[in-house]
Design a protein around this motif. Structure first.
Motif, PDB file in Angstrom:
ATOM      1  N   GLU A 110     147.385  98.567  17.652  1.00 48.46           N
ATOM      2  CA  GLU A 110     145.980  98.572  18.206  1.00 48.46           C
ATOM      3  C   GLU A 110     145.080  98.587  16.802  1.00 48.46           C
ATOM      4  N   LYS A 111     145.561  99.453  15.910  1.00 49.05           N
ATOM      5  CA  LYS A 111     144.681  99.348  14.615  1.00 49.05           C
ATOM      6  C   LYS A 111     144.844  98.224  13.718  1.00 49.05           C
ATOM      7  N   LYS A 112     145.858  97.559  13.708  1.00 51.42           N
ATOM      8  CA  LYS A 112     146.333  96.292  13.324  1.00 51.42           C
ATOM      9  C   LYS A 112     145.646  94.851  13.927  1.00 51.42           C
ATOM     10  N   THR A 147     134.948  88.025  10.137  1.00 49.32           N
ATOM     11  CA  THR A 147     134.530  88.031   8.897  1.00 49.32           C
ATOM     12  C   THR A 147     134.747  86.390   8.336  1.00 49.32           C
ATOM     13  N   GLU A 195     142.815  95.547  15.642  1.00 49.57           N
ATOM     14  CA  GLU A 195     141.302  95.607  15.209  1.00 49.57           C
ATOM     15  C   GLU A 195     140.990  94.997  13.988  1.00 49.57           C
ATOM     16  N   GLU A 196     141.794  95.499  12.948  1.00 48.92           N
ATOM     17  CA  GLU A 196     141.825  94.890  11.375  1.00 48.92           C
ATOM     18  C   GLU A 196     141.679  93.190  11.639  1.00 48.92           C
ATOM     19  N   LEU A 197     142.471  92.650  12.561  1.00 45.57           N
ATOM     20  CA  LEU A 197     142.889  91.122  12.495  1.00 45.57           C
ATOM     21  C   LEU A 197     141.388  90.636  12.991  1.00 45.57           C
ATOM     22  N   ASP A 198     141.043  91.256  14.071  1.00 44.94           N
ATOM     23  CA  ASP A 198     139.689  90.982  14.634  1.00 44.94           C
ATOM     24  C   ASP A 198     138.671  90.897  13.771  1.00 44.94           C
ATOM     25  N   ARG A 199     138.740  91.992  12.914  1.00 42.40           N
ATOM     26  CA  ARG A 199     137.350  92.128  11.735  1.00 42.40           C
ATOM     27  C   ARG A 199     137.402  90.836  10.843  1.00 42.40           C
ATOM     28  N   ASN A 200     138.933  90.479  10.513  1.00 41.08           N
ATOM     29  CA  ASN A 200     139.035  89.501   9.639  1.00 41.08           C
ATOM     30  C   ASN A 200     138.616  88.324  10.072  1.00 41.08           C
ATOM     31  N   LYS A 250     149.428 101.775  15.962  1.00 37.49           N
ATOM     32  CA  LYS A 250     149.614 101.158  14.553  1.00 37.49           C
ATOM     33  C   LYS A 250     149.111  99.772  15.289  1.00 37.49           C
TER      34      LYS A 250
END
Length: 83
Positions: A65-67, A77, A69-74, A63
């Protein structure tokens, strides 16, 4: 005949000592076996608890690592939007 009666007394004394000892041994053996069974059950409980903690830890790491990755994408963006 004093020697004969002395040896008879020694024989009786040895018998008196041997009888209780032979009665104690099976009880001792049972107790040792019971303790081994208890140890095994306790170890199984510890193993099950450790397994649960290990799986929970794996889930939390996933969880996290997924968070990340999401933070990196945000962040990417947002960075692109600012440019």
């Amino acid at each position: 005949s004093t020697a004969a009666s002395g040896s008879r007394v020694i024989g009786l004394r040895e018998e008196m000592i041997a009888e209780p000892c032979s009665a104690i041994k099976p009880r001792h053996d049972r107790t040792v076996a019971d303790l081994a069974d208890l140890r095994l059950e306790q170890n199984k409980e510890y193993l099950e608890f450790f397994r649960m903690l290990y799986l929970t830890l794996g889930n939390l790491i996933y969880k996290k690592e997924k968070k990340l990755e999401e933070l990196d994408r945000n962040i990417r963006t947002t960075h692109i939007q600012l440019e």
